[in-house]
Write an enzyme that holds these catalytic residues in place. Structure first.
Site, short mmCIF file in Angstrom:
data_model
loop_
_atom_site.label_atom_id
_atom_site.label_comp_id
_atom_site.label_asym_id
_atom_site.label_seq_id
_atom_site.Cartn_x
_atom_site.Cartn_y
_atom_site.Cartn_z
N TYR A 110 0.87 -1.18 0.00
CA TYR A 110 0.00 0.00 0.00
C TYR A 110 0.90 1.23 0.00
O TYR A 110 1.87 1.29 0.76
CB TYR A 110 -0.88 0.01 1.27
N GLU A 129 -3.35 7.61 -4.22
CA GLU A 129 -3.21 6.32 -3.54
C GLU A 129 -3.00 5.18 -4.54
O GLU A 129 -3.72 5.10 -5.53
CB GLU A 129 -4.49 6.05 -2.74
#
Ligand code: ADP
Ligand code: MG
Length: 396
Positions: A108, A196
């Site tokens: 992530y 993101e």
């Protein structure tokens, strides 16, 4: 302002961040053709303004072009409900067909604005992928954060620290350093409040690649980027919010039954608090801002009346700049146009307030005047709890 995954990936790619080969499709035939181009084996991904698609059945590994077409037919007719959409879900109007990448590891990585420090922070985790929310809840120690000093910017040694903490080494670690620095440049230059990549992957062939991308632009900076307005997919937005934006009104949908028309964000918050305290539940709030005109107030009222969850309306306006009689005219005009007989309570103060109240009381609307904010909120809650009802022609 949000954009789709495929648009976010185009931006990442323009900053040198590797992405899978892909095509956007608007019909199931286009999906089939795109799948053929990828050689049959591919990943078909619903494009909506929300994540959590993998778990909701909006992302699927496909083996044949016909299978891609079948799945696309199903997706195009569907409203996808994910853990990020709310119960009403979002309609699928665009589909991304991508090469199926053999994934070795998923990470992530994001950069977002931290409102506490007013700075960008890099957030990373070696346990990326579709369970990142669970990781954050279960073991927050597995989430790394790094605050960026705006004067020095993000330094290569900081990006290296993150890459090493993700467990990367050798050339792939250096690739990741470059990727993080590029991501920061994109974030700054494109005025993002969030960028993101989840997951950022290491492929079985040993390359870093952004497998998903989400970008949110800072609304206050949209005017600096000519191309942004054309990137909006209106099918993903609440029609009432689109209408409100056209008139420069701030409209927020909530889950209760009382429509709220207010001026100024501070007054809006106070209104919601007091309504809640009196046992009322706001259906929305519409902030008409400081110097609203009669047309603007009328439009605001019309937008509130289009929300069929609204069973009563509370108007709370401080007419410092606005004249109260002008506001009253706007309300009367809009309510009259759609045959509104819903209970309305108006609390207003400021210039020409007596004229305004008089106009409202003589208008024939189902209206009461609130002396104070507390009195007004109590009145509308009371009217609804006593079963005072009305209707709007446009709601059945
Ligand atoms: P969401 O975050 O909305 O669930 P993602 O784009 O992250 O959607 O996709 C979910 C999962 O599907 C990813 O974590 C990844 O494992 C897999 N995936 C997505 N795109 C591809 C692709 N092109 N090739 C292989 N696997 C993919
Ligand atoms: Mg994802």
């Amino acid at each position: 302002m949000n954009i789709h995954e495929y648009q976010a990936k185009e931006i990442l790619s323009s900053y040198g961040i590797p992405i899978p080969r892909g095509r956007v499709a608007l019909t199931s035939d286009q999906v089939e053709r795109a799948a053929k181009m990828m050689g049959g084996r591919c990943v078909v991904k619903a494009q909506i303004y929300a994540g959590g698609r993998g778990k909701a059945g909006g992302v699927r590994l496909i083996h044949h072009p016909e299978e891609a077409q079948e799945y696309a037919k199903e997706l195009f007719g569907r409203t996808l409900v994910t853990n990020q959409t709310g119960p009403e879900g979002l309609k699928v109007r665009r589909i991304l067909v991508e090469e199926a990448v053999e994934i070795a590891r998923e990470f992530y990585l994001s950069i977002t604005l931290d409102r506490k420090t007013s700075r960008y922070v890099v957030i990373a985790s070696a346990e990326g992928g579709i369970d990142i929310e669970e990781v954050a809840n279960r073991s927050p120690d597995k989430i790394l954060t790094l605050t960026i000093d705006p004067f020095t910017g993000l330094r290569p040694y900081q990006a290296r620290k993150i890459s090493l903490a993700l467990g990367l080494s050798g050339t792939i670690c250096e690739d990741c350093v470059e990727l993080i620095l590029n991501l920061y440049s994109a974030c700054q230059e494109k005025d993002c409040s969030l960028i993101e990549i989840n997951p950022l992957v290491v492929t079985k062939a040993g390359w870093l690649m952004a497998m998903d991308a989400k970008i949110t632009f800072d609304d206050n900076a949209v005017y600096r980027h000519r191309e942004y307005p054309d990137m909006v997919d209106y099918s993903q937005l609440d029609p009432l919010e689109i209408n409100a934006a056209k008139y420069d009104l701030a409209y927020i949908k909530l889950s209760g039954t009382i429509g709220c028309l207010v001026n100024g964000a501070g007054l809006a918050m106070a209104t919601l608090d007091v309504l809640n305290e009196c046992g009322g539940e706001p259906a929305n709030f519409l902030d008409v801002g400081g110097g609203a005109t009669r047309e603007k107030v009328a439009e605001a009222f019309r937008i509130i009346l289009q929300d069929c969850d609204v069973k009563g309306i509370f108007v709370n306006i401080f007419g410092g700049i606005m004249r109260c009689d002008v506001i009253a005219q706007g309300i009367i005009e809009a309510a009259g146009a759609v045959g509104c007989t819903l209970p309305i309570v108006v609390r207003m103060d400021g210039s020409h307030v007596e004229e305004g109240k008089k106009l409202l009381l003589e208008s024939g609307l189902n209206v009461q005047i609130g002396r104070t904010l507390g009195d007004g909120a109590a009145k509308i809650v009371q009217m609804l709890s006593q079963g005072v009802q009305g209707h709007v022609d446009t709601c059945q």
